[in-house]
Motif scaffolding. Structure first.
Motif, PDB file in Angstrom:
ATOM      1  N   PRO A  92       1.098 -20.191   2.072  1.00 47.23           N
ATOM      2  CA  PRO A  92       0.540 -20.302   3.422  1.00 47.23           C
ATOM      3  C   PRO A  92       0.618 -18.986   4.189  1.00 47.23           C
ATOM      4  CG  PRO A  92       2.712 -21.312   3.322  1.00 47.23           C
ATOM      5  CD  PRO A  92       2.343 -20.944   1.917  1.00 47.23           C
ATOM      6  N   PHE A  93      -0.360 -18.798   5.054  1.00 44.21           N
ATOM      7  CA  PHE A  93      -0.401 -17.640   5.947  1.00 44.21           C
ATOM      8  C   PHE A  93      -0.342 -16.319   5.172  1.00 44.21           C
ATOM      9  CE2 PHE A  93       1.474 -21.240   8.244  1.00 44.21           C
ATOM     10  CZ  PHE A  93       0.460 -21.440   9.160  1.00 44.21           C
ATOM     11  N   THR A  94      -1.206 -16.212   4.178  1.00 48.79           N
ATOM     12  CA  THR A  94      -1.250 -15.037   3.311  1.00 48.79           C
ATOM     13  C   THR A  94      -1.892 -13.849   4.011  1.00 48.79           C
ATOM     14  OG1 THR A  94      -1.255 -16.284   1.252  1.00 48.79           O
ATOM     15  CG2 THR A  94      -2.290 -14.114   1.189  1.00 48.79           C
ATOM     16  N   LEU A  95      -1.234 -12.693   3.866  1.00 48.91           N
ATOM     17  CA  LEU A  95      -1.761 -11.403   4.309  1.00 48.91           C
ATOM     18  C   LEU A  95      -1.912 -10.554   3.051  1.00 48.91           C
ATOM     19  CD1 LEU A  95       0.671 -10.835   7.310  1.00 48.91           C
ATOM     20  CD2 LEU A  95      -1.605 -11.876   7.370  1.00 48.91           C
ATOM     21  N   ARG A  96      -3.124 -10.396   2.552  1.00 51.81           N
ATOM     22  CA  ARG A  96      -3.377  -9.653   1.313  1.00 51.81           C
ATOM     23  C   ARG A  96      -3.267  -8.162   1.595  1.00 51.81           C
ATOM     24  NH1 ARG A  96      -6.627 -11.275  -2.954  1.00 51.81           N
ATOM     25  NH2 ARG A  96      -5.253 -13.071  -2.869  1.00 51.81           N
ATOM     26  N   LEU A  97      -2.502  -7.463   0.740  1.00 49.80           N
ATOM     27  CA  LEU A  97      -2.256  -6.027   0.915  1.00 49.80           C
ATOM     28  C   LEU A  97      -2.924  -5.169  -0.149  1.00 49.80           C
ATOM     29  CD1 LEU A  97       1.564  -6.159   1.771  1.00 49.80           C
ATOM     30  CD2 LEU A  97      -0.386  -6.194   3.347  1.00 49.80           C
ATOM     31  N   THR A  98      -3.125  -5.716  -1.351  1.00 52.54           N
ATOM     32  CA  THR A  98      -3.723  -4.926  -2.433  1.00 52.54           C
ATOM     33  C   THR A  98      -4.821  -5.726  -3.116  1.00 52.54           C
ATOM     34  OG1 THR A  98      -2.251  -5.681  -4.207  1.00 52.54           O
ATOM     35  CG2 THR A  98      -1.491  -3.790  -2.878  1.00 52.54           C
ATOM     36  N   ASP A  99      -5.720  -5.014  -3.784  1.00 55.37           N
ATOM     37  CA  ASP A  99      -6.808  -5.676  -4.500  1.00 55.37           C
ATOM     38  C   ASP A  99      -6.315  -6.527  -5.661  1.00 55.37           C
ATOM     39  OD1 ASP A  99      -8.780  -4.635  -2.820  1.00 55.37           O
ATOM     40  OD2 ASP A  99      -9.042  -2.842  -4.053  1.00 55.37           O
ATOM     41  N   ASP A 100      -5.135  -6.201  -6.208  1.00 52.24           N
ATOM     42  CA  ASP A 100      -4.618  -6.983  -7.332  1.00 52.24           C
ATOM     43  C   ASP A 100      -3.724  -8.134  -6.882  1.00 52.24           C
ATOM     44  OD1 ASP A 100      -2.463  -5.395  -6.588  1.00 52.24           O
ATOM     45  OD2 ASP A 100      -1.961  -4.781  -8.624  1.00 52.24           O
ATOM     46  N   GLY A 101      -3.715  -8.466  -5.592  1.00 51.01           N
ATOM     47  CA  GLY A 101      -3.088  -9.696  -5.119  1.00 51.01           C
ATOM     48  C   GLY A 101      -1.753  -9.601  -4.429  1.00 51.01           C
ATOM     49  N   VAL A 132      -0.326 -12.894  15.115  1.00 51.95           N
ATOM     50  CA  VAL A 132      -0.374 -11.642  15.884  1.00 51.95           C
ATOM     51  C   VAL A 132      -0.977 -10.468  15.113  1.00 51.95           C
ATOM     52  CG1 VAL A 132       1.596 -12.289  17.330  1.00 51.95           C
ATOM     53  CG2 VAL A 132       1.983 -10.868  15.293  1.00 51.95           C
ATOM     54  N   ILE A 133      -1.128 -10.608  13.807  1.00 53.53           N
ATOM     55  CA  ILE A 133      -1.609  -9.487  12.992  1.00 53.53           C
ATOM     56  C   ILE A 133      -3.117  -9.591  12.770  1.00 53.53           C
ATOM     57  CG2 ILE A 133      -1.309 -10.487  10.693  1.00 53.53           C
ATOM     58  CD1 ILE A 133       0.172  -7.716  10.065  1.00 53.53           C
ATOM     59  N   HIS A 134      -3.733  -8.485  12.443  1.00 55.61           N
ATOM     60  CA  HIS A 134      -5.187  -8.434  12.197  1.00 55.61           C
ATOM     61  C   HIS A 134      -5.465  -7.665  10.917  1.00 55.61           C
ATOM     62  CE1 HIS A 134      -4.728  -8.846  16.597  1.00 55.61           C
ATOM     63  NE2 HIS A 134      -5.747  -9.682  16.453  1.00 55.61           N
ATOM     64  N   VAL A 135      -6.616  -7.946  10.333  1.00 57.22           N
ATOM     65  CA  VAL A 135      -7.067  -7.127   9.206  1.00 57.22           C
ATOM     66  C   VAL A 135      -7.096  -5.681   9.676  1.00 57.22           C
ATOM     67  CG1 VAL A 135      -9.056  -6.599   7.729  1.00 57.22           C
ATOM     68  CG2 VAL A 135      -8.363  -8.984   8.084  1.00 57.22           C
ATOM     69  N   GLY A 136      -6.541  -4.791   8.871  1.00 56.45           N
ATOM     70  CA  GLY A 136      -6.475  -3.376   9.210  1.00 56.45           C
ATOM     71  C   GLY A 136      -5.117  -2.933   9.725  1.00 56.45           C
ATOM     72  N   ASP A 137      -4.319  -3.879  10.257  1.00 58.72           N
ATOM     73  CA  ASP A 137      -2.964  -3.507  10.671  1.00 58.72           C
ATOM     74  C   ASP A 137      -2.179  -3.078   9.433  1.00 58.72           C
ATOM     75  OD1 ASP A 137      -3.475  -4.084  13.341  1.00 58.72           O
ATOM     76  OD2 ASP A 137      -2.591  -6.095  13.242  1.00 58.72           O
ATOM     77  N   VAL A 138      -1.239  -2.163   9.607  1.00 58.46           N
ATOM     78  CA  VAL A 138      -0.573  -1.533   8.469  1.00 58.46           C
ATOM     79  C   VAL A 138       0.817  -2.114   8.224  1.00 58.46           C
ATOM     80  CG1 VAL A 138       0.260   0.664   7.514  1.00 58.46           C
ATOM     81  CG2 VAL A 138      -1.881   0.594   8.798  1.00 58.46           C
ATOM     82  N   VAL A 139       1.097  -2.326   6.925  1.00 58.69           N
ATOM     83  CA  VAL A 139       2.402  -2.762   6.453  1.00 58.69           C
ATOM     84  C   VAL A 139       3.016  -1.603   5.680  1.00 58.69           C
ATOM     85  CG1 VAL A 139       3.639  -4.384   4.975  1.00 58.69           C
ATOM     86  CG2 VAL A 139       1.667  -5.162   6.330  1.00 58.69           C
ATOM     87  N   HIS A 140       4.195  -1.175   6.072  1.00 59.30           N
ATOM     88  CA  HIS A 140       4.923  -0.096   5.389  1.00 59.30           C
ATOM     89  C   HIS A 140       6.018  -0.728   4.552  1.00 59.30           C
ATOM     90  CE1 HIS A 140       2.921   2.858   7.945  1.00 59.30           C
ATOM     91  NE2 HIS A 140       3.184   2.045   8.966  1.00 59.30           N
ATOM     92  N   ILE A 141       5.953  -0.548   3.242  1.00 56.17           N
ATOM     93  CA  ILE A 141       6.965  -1.096   2.345  1.00 56.17           C
ATOM     94  C   ILE A 141       7.807   0.063   1.833  1.00 56.17           C
ATOM     95  CG2 ILE A 141       7.417  -2.446   0.265  1.00 56.17           C
ATOM     96  CD1 ILE A 141       4.599  -3.683   0.627  1.00 56.17           C
TER      97      ILE A 141
END
Length: 142
Positions: A92-101, A132-141
């Motif tokens: 649930p509530f998935t935020l996709r970060l990479t093309d490979d999932g 609160v997040i949107h497509v384009g917002d950045v996740v730093h891992i």
């Protein structure tokens, strides 16, 4: 510059989170959202307008399926996603970060569990982050 609004008096346990999204500097909350995931500390921090509004204990990839490090914009958002690869597991509530999932998604965060590279967060925290997040917002891992 970032600051924290959160009161976290002790180390959180698996499944715990804190969320406070009313900013002192901006009633109702506004500003860009940035997410920082610390794999070594197993914690996620959410910032809006430079102020921390949420933090939670996470799960991340096991040795065979490590979670990648780097900066990733959110490329897709799926409220009720289920895995097409891993036994139709709910994500649930998935935020996709990479093309490979690789994604951030709601999960049953318990000690001893891991993922296939994703970042699992408590489902209620995932719901709040998704709001609160949107497509384009950045996740730093890190």
């Amino acid at each position: 510059m970032v600051s924290s609004l959160l009161e976290v008096p002790a180390a959180m346990a698996y499944g715990e989170y804190r969320w406070q999204d009313v900013l002192h500097s901006s009633p109702g909350g506004s500003g860009a959202v940035m997410v920082r995931v610390d794999l070594d500390r197993q914690i996620i921090s959410v910032f809006r307008g430079g102020e921390e509004i949420g933090t939670a204990v996470i799960l991340h990839g096991v040795d065979e399926y490590p979670t990648p490090r780097g900066s990733f914009p959110v490329i897709a958002m799926m409220r009720d996603h289920v895995s097409a690869t891993y036994d139709s597991a709910p994500m649930p509530f998935t935020l996709r970060l990479t093309d490979d999932g690789v994604s951030i998604h709601g999960s049953d965060v318990q000690a001893g569990l891991g993922t296939h590279g994703c970042i699992g967060i408590p489902s209620e925290f995932a719901k709040r982050l998704f709001a609160v997040i949107h497509v384009g917002d950045v996740v730093h891992i890190v």
